[in-house]
Design a protein around this motif. Structure first.
Motif, PDB file in Angstrom:
ATOM      1  N   PHE A 265      38.637  20.970  63.971  1.00 55.93           N
ATOM      2  CA  PHE A 265      39.877  21.036  63.188  1.00 55.93           C
ATOM      3  C   PHE A 265      41.069  20.591  64.036  1.00 55.93           C
ATOM      4  CE2 PHE A 265      43.694  23.436  62.018  1.00 55.93           C
ATOM      5  CZ  PHE A 265      43.876  22.969  60.726  1.00 55.93           C
ATOM      6  N   PHE A 266      41.199  21.177  65.229  1.00 60.83           N
ATOM      7  CA  PHE A 266      42.332  20.824  66.094  1.00 60.83           C
ATOM      8  C   PHE A 266      42.274  19.355  66.502  1.00 60.83           C
ATOM      9  CE2 PHE A 266      42.878  25.451  66.894  1.00 60.83           C
ATOM     10  CZ  PHE A 266      44.206  25.515  66.547  1.00 60.83           C
TER      11      PHE A 266
ATOM     12  N   ARG B 286      40.867  16.870  64.917  1.00 59.27           N
ATOM     13  CA  ARG B 286      41.159  15.929  63.821  1.00 59.27           C
ATOM     14  C   ARG B 286      42.633  15.917  63.493  1.00 59.27           C
ATOM     15  NH1 ARG B 286      35.627  16.982  60.758  1.00 59.27           N
ATOM     16  NH2 ARG B 286      34.410  15.728  62.200  1.00 59.27           N
ATOM     17  N   THR B 287      43.262  17.114  63.556  1.00 53.18           N
ATOM     18  CA  THR B 287      44.715  17.165  63.311  1.00 53.18           C
ATOM     19  C   THR B 287      45.426  16.327  64.379  1.00 53.18           C
ATOM     20  OG1 THR B 287      44.334  19.425  62.610  1.00 53.18           O
ATOM     21  CG2 THR B 287      46.623  18.755  62.877  1.00 53.18           C
ATOM     22  N   ALA B 288      44.993  16.509  65.639  1.00 56.98           N
ATOM     23  CA  ALA B 288      45.618  15.748  66.725  1.00 56.98           C
ATOM     24  C   ALA B 288      45.406  14.250  66.524  1.00 56.98           C
ATOM     25  CB  ALA B 288      45.032  16.179  68.066  1.00 56.98           C
ATOM     26  N   ASP B 289      44.216  13.882  66.046  1.00 57.96           N
ATOM     27  CA  ASP B 289      43.947  12.460  65.808  1.00 57.96           C
ATOM     28  C   ASP B 289      44.890  11.881  64.756  1.00 57.96           C
ATOM     29  OD1 ASP B 289      41.936  11.681  67.589  1.00 57.96           O
ATOM     30  OD2 ASP B 289      40.416  12.724  66.434  1.00 57.96           O
ATOM     31  N   LYS B 290      45.142  12.682  63.679  1.00 51.07           N
ATOM     32  CA  LYS B 290      46.034  12.201  62.617  1.00 51.07           C
ATOM     33  C   LYS B 290      47.441  11.994  63.162  1.00 51.07           C
ATOM     34  CE  LYS B 290      43.428  12.754  58.742  1.00 51.07           C
ATOM     35  NZ  LYS B 290      42.427  13.829  58.870  1.00 51.07           N
ATOM     36  N   LEU B 291      47.908  13.016  63.910  1.00 54.58           N
ATOM     37  CA  LEU B 291      49.250  12.952  64.487  1.00 54.58           C
ATOM     38  C   LEU B 291      49.359  11.769  65.454  1.00 54.58           C
ATOM     39  CD1 LEU B 291      51.787  14.677  64.313  1.00 54.58           C
ATOM     40  CD2 LEU B 291      51.030  15.897  66.351  1.00 54.58           C
TER      41      LEU B 291
ATOM     42  N   SER C 103      45.646  21.970  73.021  1.00 53.94           N
ATOM     43  CA  SER C 103      46.396  21.370  71.907  1.00 53.94           C
ATOM     44  C   SER C 103      47.859  21.194  72.286  1.00 53.94           C
ATOM     45  CB  SER C 103      46.326  22.248  70.659  1.00 53.94           C
ATOM     46  OG  SER C 103      45.074  22.811  70.546  1.00 53.94           O
TER      47      SER C 103
END
Ligand code: UDP
Ligand code: MG
Length: 316
Positions: free
Chosen positions: A135-136, A138-143, A213
């Protein structure tokens, strides 16, 4: 063997290792197997990042290995940097030392690289990690995609191949190893991607926790700034500064008009203070910009480089 004697090696495999006693032997075996299948000259570099289990002992009992020992645990980025600087391969492969990446995938990455990419990144399509980690990540990848606009899905995957000279041309600090493709893309290198297999960690434990993160986010902001303003910091700070000064001026002019023409009492009001505050903030920003400009010029001069890179020169 010193670096000049070693030149001519096609592939360097660089692996950072921190307390991986249950993995290193098997990993080394698998890498040798994968490299032999390639029929190319290769070197394997393990960088021990201050392990205090049996990792060092086991590594020293292996052969066909360049083993670098850092004096203490400096972090994965430092371990990579030390490995890159020792490497001489035309192509450098990186991977984790915990067997979560599969050395058998190296050939896939090299195939893709032959299509003309300078860097090929692995994409852990079917990732075997805990839900929270995924989860972390993938969020970081989007950002990261929004801020850095790089062209890959999974920057956190360590399994990557690089053009050796491109990689050795950069210095890595903090925990920047996750963003090497983004950093190299800034210099105009091209990045491709291939789906790779991923395994659950069988031996040992992860070396990271939630703090990753936060650090990752800060590193990302730093690279974003670098990407946009490294060669012109005054545009950022100077532009921001002018805006603040402008706001401050408007407020103060408005206050003066009220005072002079309408005889307003200003001592009880917050606005004169706000106006002065904005102007001072603006001046500070502007001065920061001027200083940052001097720092950047010194940086490029000191490094004997410019904010552009040349792919080649031909005389026809
Ligand atoms: N590692 C390292 N120094 C550190 C932390 C990690 O060299 O300070 C190595 C570790 O041994 C492994 C790789 O970096 O080979 C990735 O670490 P880990 O598997 O703990 O990360 P995760 O898979 O949990 O993202
Ligand atoms: Mg791992």
């Amino acid at each position: 063997m010193n670096n000049t004697e070693k030149r001519g090696i096609y592939l360097s495999v660089v692996v950072p290792i921190y307390n991986e006693e249950g993995n290193v032997k098997k990993l080394h075996e698998k890498i040798v197997e994968a490299c032999e299948d390639l029929n190319q000259s290769y070197e394997i570099i393990f960088v021990d990042d201050g392990s205090y289990d049996k990792t060092v002992e086991i590594c020293k009992s292996l052969s066909n290995l360049i083993f670098i020992e850092l004096r203490k645990n400096f972090g994965q980025t430092a371990a990579f940097d030390a490995g890159f600087k020792e490497s001489v391969g035309n192509v450098v492969v990186t991977m984790d030392g915990d067997l979560q990446n599969d050395p058998a995938d190296i050939s896939k990455l090299l195939e893709k690289k032959k299509e003309g990419y300078d860097i090929v990144s692995g994409w852990r399509f079917d990732r075997k990690d805990s839900f929270s980690k995924k989860f972390f990540s993938r969020t970081a990848d989007k950002l990261r995609k929004i801020l850095l606009k790089d062209s890959i899905h999974d920057s956190g995957c360590s399994l990557k191949v690089y053009d050796g000279d491109a990689l050795r041309g950069i210095d890595l600090f903090g925990e920047m190893h996750r963003f090497i493709p983004a950093i190299l893309e800034l210099d105009g290198y091209t990045v491709g991607e291939v789906k790779v297999s991923h395994h659950a960690r069988v031996s040992g434990v992860t070396k990271y926790n939630w703090k990753r993160s936060v650090k990752g986010f800060v590193d990302m902001v730093s690279i974003w700034f670098w990407r946009k303003y490294a060669s012109r910091p005054l545009h950022f700070f100077g532009g921001g500064g002018m805006l603040f000064i402008f706001f401050g001026m408007i407020i103060l002019v408005w206050m003066s008009v009220e005072k002079i023409f309408f005889d307003a009492a200003l001592s009880e009001r917050i606005w004169p203070l706000m106006g002065t505050f904005f102007i001072m903030l603006g001046v500070q920003f502007f001065v920061f910009g001027l200083l940052a400009d001097i720092v950047m010029k010194n940086y490029y001069k000191g490094q004997k480089r410019m904010n552009y890179t040349i792919k080649g020169v031909v005389e026809l």
